[in-house]
Design a protein around this motif. Sequence first.
Motif, PDB file in Angstrom:
ATOM      1  N   PRO A  67       0.797  -1.231   0.000  1.00 12.91           N
ATOM      2  CA  PRO A  67       0.000   0.000   0.000  1.00 12.91           C
ATOM      3  C   PRO A  67       0.826   1.276   0.000  1.00 12.91           C
ATOM      4  O   PRO A  67       0.443   2.263  -0.645  1.00 12.91           O
ATOM      5  CB  PRO A  67      -0.836  -0.138   1.271  1.00 12.91           C
ATOM      6  CG  PRO A  67      -0.980  -1.612   1.470  1.00 12.91           C
ATOM      7  CD  PRO A  67       0.319  -2.202   1.017  1.00 12.91           C
ATOM      8  N   ASP A  68       1.969   1.290   0.681  1.00 14.51           N
ATOM      9  CA  ASP A  68       2.755   2.516   0.773  1.00 14.51           C
ATOM     10  C   ASP A  68       3.575   2.790  -0.483  1.00 14.51           C
ATOM     11  O   ASP A  68       4.250   3.816  -0.578  1.00 14.51           O
ATOM     12  CB  ASP A  68       3.665   2.481   2.003  1.00 14.51           C
ATOM     13  CG  ASP A  68       3.637   3.796   2.784  1.00 14.51           C
ATOM     14  OD1 ASP A  68       2.907   4.718   2.370  1.00 14.51           O
ATOM     15  OD2 ASP A  68       4.342   3.896   3.796  1.00 14.51           O
ATOM     16  N   LEU A  69       3.521   1.867  -1.461  1.00  9.04           N
ATOM     17  CA  LEU A  69       4.153   2.105  -2.760  1.00  9.04           C
ATOM     18  C   LEU A  69       3.103   2.199  -3.865  1.00  9.04           C
ATOM     19  O   LEU A  69       3.431   2.071  -5.051  1.00  9.04           O
ATOM     20  CB  LEU A  69       5.148   0.986  -3.085  1.00  9.04           C
ATOM     21  CG  LEU A  69       6.456   0.978  -2.298  1.00  9.04           C
ATOM     22  CD1 LEU A  69       7.263  -0.273  -2.609  1.00  9.04           C
ATOM     23  CD2 LEU A  69       7.287   2.230  -2.571  1.00  9.04           C
ATOM     24  N   GLU A  70       1.850   2.433  -3.487  1.00  4.67           N
ATOM     25  CA  GLU A  70       0.774   2.514  -4.480  1.00  4.67           C
ATOM     26  C   GLU A  70       1.060   3.635  -5.480  1.00  4.67           C
ATOM     27  O   GLU A  70       1.326   4.777  -5.110  1.00  4.67           O
ATOM     28  CB  GLU A  70      -0.563   2.770  -3.794  1.00  4.67           C
ATOM     29  CG  GLU A  70      -1.736   2.779  -4.756  1.00  4.67           C
ATOM     30  CD  GLU A  70      -3.073   2.953  -4.063  1.00  4.67           C
ATOM     31  OE1 GLU A  70      -4.089   3.046  -4.762  1.00  4.67           O
ATOM     32  OE2 GLU A  70      -3.089   3.008  -2.807  1.00  4.67           O
ATOM     33  N   GLY A  71       1.038   3.269  -6.754  1.00  2.00           N
ATOM     34  CA  GLY A  71       1.288   4.238  -7.808  1.00  2.00           C
ATOM     35  C   GLY A  71       2.754   4.506  -8.084  1.00  2.00           C
ATOM     36  O   GLY A  71       3.074   5.293  -8.977  1.00  2.00           O
ATOM     37  N   ALA A  72       3.646   3.838  -7.351  1.00  2.00           N
ATOM     38  CA  ALA A  72       5.079   4.121  -7.513  1.00  2.00           C
ATOM     39  C   ALA A  72       5.740   3.257  -8.573  1.00  2.00           C
ATOM     40  O   ALA A  72       6.760   3.651  -9.142  1.00  2.00           O
ATOM     41  CB  ALA A  72       5.803   3.927  -6.178  1.00  2.00           C
ATOM     42  N   LEU A  73       5.210   2.068  -8.830  1.00  2.00           N
ATOM     43  CA  LEU A  73       5.918   1.097  -9.664  1.00  2.00           C
ATOM     44  C   LEU A  73       5.579   1.256 -11.141  1.00  2.00           C
ATOM     45  O   LEU A  73       4.411   1.379 -11.517  1.00  2.00           O
ATOM     46  CB  LEU A  73       5.596  -0.326  -9.202  1.00  2.00           C
ATOM     47  CG  LEU A  73       5.908  -0.641  -7.732  1.00  2.00           C
ATOM     48  CD1 LEU A  73       5.588  -2.103  -7.423  1.00  2.00           C
ATOM     49  CD2 LEU A  73       7.350  -0.322  -7.395  1.00  2.00           C
ATOM     50  N   VAL A  74       6.616   1.230 -11.967  1.00  2.00           N
ATOM     51  CA  VAL A  74       6.468   1.189 -13.418  1.00  2.00           C
ATOM     52  C   VAL A  74       7.007  -0.157 -13.895  1.00  2.00           C
ATOM     53  O   VAL A  74       7.701  -0.857 -13.152  1.00  2.00           O
ATOM     54  CB  VAL A  74       7.213   2.357 -14.092  1.00  2.00           C
ATOM     55  CG1 VAL A  74       6.666   3.697 -13.609  1.00  2.00           C
ATOM     56  CG2 VAL A  74       8.720   2.281 -13.825  1.00  2.00           C
ATOM     57  N   PRO A  75       6.679  -0.574 -15.128  1.00  2.00           N
ATOM     58  CA  PRO A  75       7.114  -1.900 -15.590  1.00  2.00           C
ATOM     59  C   PRO A  75       8.617  -2.089 -15.508  1.00  2.00           C
ATOM     60  O   PRO A  75       9.401  -1.200 -15.838  1.00  2.00           O
ATOM     61  CB  PRO A  75       6.617  -1.943 -17.031  1.00  2.00           C
ATOM     62  CG  PRO A  75       5.426  -1.035 -17.039  1.00  2.00           C
ATOM     63  CD  PRO A  75       5.787   0.079 -16.098  1.00  2.00           C
ATOM     64  N   GLY A  76       9.006  -3.278 -15.050  1.00  2.00           N
ATOM     65  CA  GLY A  76      10.414  -3.658 -14.971  1.00  2.00           C
ATOM     66  C   GLY A  76      10.613  -5.031 -15.589  1.00  2.00           C
ATOM     67  O   GLY A  76       9.887  -5.417 -16.508  1.00  2.00           O
ATOM     68  N   TRP A  77      11.609  -5.776 -15.041  1.00  2.00           N
ATOM     69  CA  TRP A  77      11.880  -7.112 -15.613  1.00  2.00           C
ATOM     70  C   TRP A  77      12.514  -7.992 -14.552  1.00  2.00           C
ATOM     71  O   TRP A  77      13.237  -7.507 -13.667  1.00  2.00           O
ATOM     72  CB  TRP A  77      12.797  -7.011 -16.826  1.00  2.00           C
ATOM     73  CG  TRP A  77      12.875  -8.317 -17.595  1.00  2.00           C
ATOM     74  CD1 TRP A  77      13.879  -9.230 -17.572  1.00  2.00           C
ATOM     75  CD2 TRP A  77      11.865  -8.838 -18.458  1.00  2.00           C
ATOM     76  NE1 TRP A  77      13.581 -10.308 -18.374  1.00  2.00           N
ATOM     77  CE2 TRP A  77      12.334 -10.090 -18.940  1.00  2.00           C
ATOM     78  CE3 TRP A  77      10.611  -8.386 -18.875  1.00  2.00           C
ATOM     79  CZ2 TRP A  77      11.597 -10.880 -19.816  1.00  2.00           C
ATOM     80  CZ3 TRP A  77       9.876  -9.181 -19.756  1.00  2.00           C
ATOM     81  CH2 TRP A  77      10.370 -10.404 -20.219  1.00  2.00           C
TER      82      TRP A  77
END
Length: 428
Positions: A67-77
Amino acid sequence: MRRFLLAVVATLILGDVAALAAVQPNDPAWHEQWAQRQIRLPDAWEITTGDPGIVIALIDTGVNPIPDLEGALVPGWDFVENDAEPQDTQSHGTRVASVIAARGNNGIGMAGHCWRCSIMPVRVSAGGAVSADRLAAGIRFAVQRGARIINVSLTRPGLPDAVEEQAIRYAIDSGVLVVASAGNAGTEAPQYPAAYPGVLSVGGTDDSDTLYFWSSRGPWVGLTAPGCHMVLDATIPPGTICGTSFTPAAVSGVAGLILSRNPSLTSYQVAGALAATARPVPGVAWGRLDAYAAFQWLGLVPAVPSAPAQTSAPAAPAARTVSAPGQRFSRQTRFETGTFKKAFRSTFRVGRGRFETQLVTPRARECSLSLRTPQELILALPAVKNILSLSVQVAAGRYTLDIRCEGAGARNRQFSLGVIANFPRGAP
């Protein structure tokens, strides 16, 4: 046999490391996050809390959505399982991500350094160990996908690797800032990839800007950041943990804030500002990170109109704090080293304030560290590499550290134990 080595007076200041600053997020764990106040991050947050367009690639064990990283992640690998789902089965990468970009002022968890920056998770390790080839592949992926900053909190000793070094050079030549952990070796032996030319290598310092005994050091280490940070993952609530896995995350987060304020800056300009404004620390090239000073050096602090002069009554004299005879406390470091088989205890008498300890021992994941207070038993978070750590606010009194390890058999286990607390002045 255990040997008590030394007690060093670090500072005579009790209480918080800095005065309250302008931005005080409402995250429940914020009041315990001394590291951000140490580097004057709340002052920088007055200028910016980040921009989603600034992508920080995390070359690590993956990142799990929390929850505290909501909206933070973009596609990776995921270079371990060769797919587009870089899940974190070890928690290391998720904890590092929380230091960089946990969403601040959202009423939950903790505050990261760059609240609105984006994280690109690139999984190159399942359990913390990584090959040079896989690390190089992760770095190249991040550069090609548009990362402005690459954070590497994994280390290895030994010699340089040509493939790894070429990937680092490719990132730097592409205008990407590379920030890496100096390692927890406690020596000047180079650790990679931090020791490659052009990489911002980051060690760990305490609240008096002194290198922790476990932090790598030497002229190849450029910066330091506070070595103990609040972290968070899917399995634990916010808690403080120590090690140079988290110091590059602080530098990456501050660099992300700077680029959020002025994305036209080059990686060389950002690195130059961080180096030029660092607070000097013996044992490294430049010193401890100072976020607000870097903003000032780059001209990113808005001009504030001068307020008209006002006539006011004279300030009341400051109240004096009087300590009882023999009960004055100072911030000190106590250090023990030696060997043990499966368990040992150490008892300390301390004043009110933050009690911080780190145990460095081989196979630290086999061990537990706990602090017994008059009211409760506080357990340390699981070990990071070779370090078990704990940080907690305590009342004045006597406290016992209990260290227990499994799997050591009849062999002696070497250890180093550091404790930073408010000890009685003049006590042995």
